[in-house]
Design an enzyme around this catalytic site. Structure first.
Site, PDB file in Angstrom:
ATOM      1  N   ASP A 178       5.270 124.123 -46.898  1.00  0.00           N
ATOM      2  CA  ASP A 178       5.125 123.827 -45.470  1.00  0.00           C
ATOM      3  C   ASP A 178       5.524 125.093 -44.696  1.00  0.00           C
ATOM      4  O   ASP A 178       5.998 126.056 -45.286  1.00  0.00           O
ATOM      5  CB  ASP A 178       6.089 122.652 -45.194  1.00  0.00           C
TER       6      ASP A 178
ATOM      7  N   GLU B  58       2.849 129.406 -42.003  1.00  0.00           N
ATOM      8  CA  GLU B  58       1.918 130.163 -41.123  1.00  0.00           C
ATOM      9  C   GLU B  58       2.310 131.627 -41.012  1.00  0.00           C
ATOM     10  O   GLU B  58       1.383 132.443 -40.869  1.00  0.00           O
ATOM     11  CB  GLU B  58       1.886 129.514 -39.747  1.00  0.00           C
TER      12      GLU B  58
ATOM     13  N   ASP C 117       1.192 118.097 -38.056  1.00  0.00           N
ATOM     14  CA  ASP C 117       1.967 117.094 -37.309  1.00  0.00           C
ATOM     15  C   ASP C 117       1.133 116.370 -36.263  1.00  0.00           C
ATOM     16  O   ASP C 117       1.174 116.692 -35.070  1.00  0.00           O
ATOM     17  CB  ASP C 117       3.172 117.771 -36.650  1.00  0.00           C
TER      18      ASP C 117
END
Ligand code: NOJ
Length: 954
Positions: free
Chosen positions: A536, A539, A613
């Site tokens: 997760d 980025e 999300d």
């Protein structure tokens, strides 16, 4: 000793994280726009748009021209120098290649000679690499680069152009115009695509910084963002100065463009400038970022980027892959040329840095594009079987007891589940590779208990490493110098979940080798071979960084700036994790499972992704469908969205509808934010729990069809969820439809319910084939739009006639327990009276399939002979025999025919034949009543799946 400075910074960290959490919990469903740049706030975006406006407003010619004396064409490649003419007469030399590839694609690259030779100086004492970044292909491309040496110069050359014919039968042509530089791509003598059609090509060349800004006569340009740029309190030092590159690409006569995920909004991309109603005003942005509570129907950037676009019109699909790893924006305008009936889609692409590197796909079918994209960037991973079943996640299951409780409740409610996930809080104080010593005292015991039902765990491991004194991972990272550095050449420090953190640099081979060592079972204690990984925040998410990510002037391995590699950063991390999992068990590697949030073209080789999300809201359920379709056509089929919505608490109705939709996401996982109420499918109670259970069981029942679909994607890169235009490229009425889809080659057409209180829905059938309601066999026999009743317990699923679908109908607790269960085949007889389908089976875990350890059968039902037959199409290898032996007892226990011919009425038995042995089995026939198809069931025909067989119904 704890210094005052440490205390102060610790307090700041605490407050930032508290603020971050507060923002997450505030549940005001609004993205924080001020955290992210608009085009106007991104220097190169503004400059490129301004350049386009200036070009459009003036009649001046594009300053790029090929120097004809430099042209060389040989062995499938055209090389030349493009001269960029500056207003003061200086010429900047730009080496151009146009390569023609055996795959029928062409590839255009443009670099800058001075930078290529390293002849430039950096503006300040930065160690940043001087050249334009050219290594995106090293990460994204795995094949398909052989030159088409038969590409040839056209016999008729128009002066001032070089025309090259290429591809099968030389039906494709690139007409390279020298002055101004422009390339027209034709297929069958029809113009498909034009590069620099509108003259927006703009390659910002290197120049020294001169205080009185008129070095090259470009004083009229806005230089305010050339040398430095600030946003949200961060200043980007831009050691190389302006380095962007832009190009306009016109798709001639193509009114629809699709792809360039990840965005919300419709599958058919909207206009972004001066367009009609519903057009955006900002370009689509590709800059992988952690966007809280992302906005729907928006061109804003999200977590991942695949710069691959399809352009589609009746009967033809073409496309481009814009291989830049840097921040990229795309403007889209649709306009009619005089004399044309259809509009062109005019696109304008610009990236902040790197070389220009574009692949051109001339179709003509959508499947040609997805296949060629797979040849280039790799096909989707053949996933471990368990990973395509149902996943139960939540932030967080707080202890091993809680995991056990969830596990037991699934069993008690007879709901199948394959994986229980552990989010952040399983760790000891957010130090990855550790376990919370109080709450997870016996992780091995926890895994062992799950293993009893063949269930697995997936644990979160993020790229930020907690910066603390008592953590060997961070000590190692620092000592070995394997972290991303800041512009001062020091280890970069930022804030994420653990507070002060450093980031592993997965561009470095040493970094990747070290990362692998952390996953060894004797290092990551408490993990087992059945523990898989969730990557997760890759980025990367940096809470106190510009746009919640890393400063662009940070440095990576090889001294490339973060600016150059940003969009592939997340993929490099997943790549490191994938290989770490492979190496965990070197003697018998099993297929890794890694879920990623950030991705790029090529990430599909490494695992699954999800759309981050989302919100427990009907609108988010609705938009998950076009988002997943966009990922599917862009080459990343193994995708899903958080079932139930991450933020907020879904109503039982919404949750139920979400499970029904999620059962048709390629990646099917429920997840929820820390602050939401518990919502495992057994929580809601009657009738919701029963309905959700049915949806999950439907997924399990269809797992053989899903696995066959994933296998197909792993060899052809075909989408698993297919939109209308992909299925029916000639049917204009379907080009805008993005709320229904087909499941791979199964013929199943699904239209998830995404509206509160909906008791019916309209479904569109494009083709003149018979369709059956999957659940009650109601017949739809003509193209058109049909209204289906959709009470809460009904998922709109139609089966297109002409397909044979493999199923396993016995409910089990997890997919591995179904391994030796018998199959059911469902034959949906088509209008011609025939049907076909296939089944792919392997051990679902290892790589033995690469040595032939699999079963691949092709089924066909022929109406003339009334025979259903199965042909083994396995390409035999060294392990085929042993695997087939192991599976020799696996039977087909039932065959269901939908749309059974009326001649079968009165028939009570059929003959099956396998291995020269004949067997009579019972046939039951059901008449067609009330618009429902006639059916027939063959019970236990005594056939197994490893060998050819046939059943005669004559
Ligand atoms: C952000 C992810 O998107 C979310 O799914 C996860 O639960 C949190 N990080 C905590 O790890």
């Amino acid at each position: 000793m704890v210094s005052l400075r440490n205390i102060v910074s610790f307090e700041r960290v605490k407050w930032t994280i508290a603020l971050y959490l507060l923002l997450q919990l505030s549940l005001v469903s609004a993205v924080k726009h001020h955290d992210f740049k608009t085009c106007d706030q991104s220097g190169f975006c503004k400059r490129n748009r301004a350049y386009a406006d200036a070009v459009s407003a003036s009649a001046t010619q594009s300053p790029y021209q090929i120097n004809p004396e430099t042209i060389v064409f040989s062995q499938g490649q055209f090389n030349a120098i493009v001269d960029k003419l500056l207003t003061d007469g200086t010429i900047v030399k730009l080496p151009l290649t146009v390569s023609f590839l055996s795959s029928g694609l062409s590839r255009i690259t443009l670099d800058e000679e001075r930078r290529q030779k390293g002849e430039i100086e950096l503006r300040h004492e930065s160690k940043a690499r001087k050249e334009r970044f050219n290594q995106a292909p090293d990460w994204a491309i795995v094949g398909g680069l052989d030159f088409d040496k038969s590409a040839q110069l056209s016999e008729q050359q128009v002066s001032g152009t070089t025309s090259v014919q290429y591809g099968a039968d030389k039906r494709k042509k690139a007409i390279i115009q020298h002055n101004p530089f422009k390339i027209v791509f034709e297929r069958d003598d029809q113009v498909q695509m034009i590069f620099n059609d509108r003259g927006f090509m703009n390659l910002e060349h290197w120049r020294p910084k001169i205080d009185q800004a008129d070095d090259d006569g470009s004083e009229k340009e806005d230089q305010s963002t050339w040398w430095e740029e600030s946003f949200g309190g961060n200043t980007d030092s831009k050691p190389k100065g302006p380095e962007s590159l832009g190009l306009d690409i016109t798709f001639s006569g193509y009114e629809h463009v699709y792809g360039i995920p990840e965005h919300t909004g419709p599958l058919s991309l909207r206009e972004t400038r001066g367009g009609s109603d519903g057009a955006f005003t900002e370009p689509y942005r590709l800059y992988n970022t952690d966007v809280f509570e992302y906005e729907l129907n928006s061109p804003m950037t999200l977590y991942g980027a695949i710069p691959f676009m399809h352009a589609h019109k009746q009967g033809s699909t073409v496309g481009v892959l814009w291989l830049s790893a840097a921040e990229t924006w795309v403007d889209i305008v649709k306009a009619k040329r005089s004399g044309q009936t259809k509009r062109d889609t005019q696109t304008h692409w610009f990236s902040e840095s790197g070389i220009l590197d574009i692949f051109v796909f001339l179709g003509p079918k959508p499947a040609d594009l997805t296949k060629a994209m797979g040849d280039l960037t790799g096909n989707s991973q053949l996933p471990a079987q368990f990973s395509i079943a149902y996943h139960q996640c939540r932030w967080n299951y707080m202890s091993d007891e809680e995991v056990q409780e969830v596990n037991a409740k699934f069993d008690k409610s007879a709901i199948p589940v394959d994986v229980i996930w552990l989010d952040l809080e399983y760790t000891d104080d957010r130090k990855y590779f550790t376990w919370d010593p109080d709450k997870f005292q016996n992780p091995i015991g926890m895994h062992e208990r799950l293993d009893l039902q063949h269930r697995k765990t997936v644990v979160l491991i993020d790229p930020h490493i907690k910066n603390t004194h008592d953590y060997s991972v961070v000590q190692d990272l620092k000592e070995k110098g394997l972290a991303v550095r800041n512009k001062m050449e020091q280890i970069f420090e930022g804030w994420c979940w653990p507070g002060s953190s450093h980031w592993i640099d997965c561009f470095s081979p040493e970094g990747r080798a070290w990362w692998s060592s952390l996953f060894k079972l004797d290092y990551f204690k408490g993990s087992t071979l059945n523990t898989y990984v969730w990557n997760d925040m890759n980025e990367p998410s940096v809470f106190n960084g510009p746009e919640i990510t890393m400063p662009k002037d940070n440095l990576h391995h090889g001294n490339w700036e973060h600016r150059d590699i940003h969009n592939i950063n997340g993929m490099t991390f997943v790549n490191a994790t994938y290989h770490a999992l492979l190496e965990r068990n070197p003697k018998k590697p099993t297929r890794p499972f890694v879920l990623t949030r950030s991705f790029y073209a090529g990430s599909q080789r490494l695992g699954a992704m999800w759309t981050g999300d989302n919100l427990a809201d009907w609108s988010h359920l609705k938009e998950s469908i076009p988002m997943i379709l966009s990922l599917n056509i862009a080459g990343f089929p193994n995708s899903g969205a958080d079932v139930g919505g991450f933020f907020g608490t879904p109503s039982p109705e919404l949750l139920t509808r979400w499970f029904q939709a999620g059962a048709f996401y390629p990646f099917f996982r429920a997840h929820a934010h820390l602050d939401t109420r518990r919502r495992e499918p057994y929580v809601a109670g009657s009738p919701y729990t029963e309905i959700m259970t049915r949806a999950i069981r439907l997924r399990y029942q269809l797992l053989p069809a899903w696995y066959t679909a994933f296998h197909e994607a792993s060899i052809t890169n075909a989408p698993i969820l297919r939109p209308q235009y992909y299925m029916f490229p000639n049917d204009e009425a379907g080009f805008d439809i993005d709320d229904q889809f087909y499941l791979a080659s199964t013929g199943l057409l699904i239209k998830p319910i995404t509206m509160e209180g909906a008791t019916s829905t309209d479904i569109y059938i494009a083709d003149d084939e018979i369709y059956y309601d999957y659940f009650d066999n109601v017949i739809y026999s003509k193209p058109g739009t049909y209204r289906l009743e959709t009470p809460l317990d009904r998922i709109p699923v139609l089966a297109q006639g002409g397909h044979i679908i493999p199923r396993k109908d016995r409910p089990r607790r997890s997919s591995s327990l179904m391994k030796y269960d018998p199959f059911t085949l469902v034959v949906f007889i088509g209008k011609t009276g025939n049907a076909g389908g296939s089944l792919y089976v392997d051990d679902g875990e290892t790589f033995d399939y690469q040595s032939g350890a699999y079963i691949h059968s092709e089924f066909s039902f022929d109406s003339d002979s009334s025979t259903l037959s199965s042909r083994d199409i396995t390409v035999k290898g060294s392990m085929t025999k042993a695997y087939h032996k192991a599976m020799a007892e696996v039977r087909i226990e039932r065959i269901v025919f939908i749309g059974a011919p009326s001649e079968w009425q009165g028939k009570t038995s059929v003959t099956s034949e396998q291995d020269s042995k004949k067997h009579e089995s019972q046939l039951t026939f059901g008449e067609s009543v009330g618009g429902k198809a006639a059916w027939a069931v063959v019970k236990d025909p005594k056939i197994t799946i490893t060998k050819d067989w046939k059943i005669s119904l004559a």
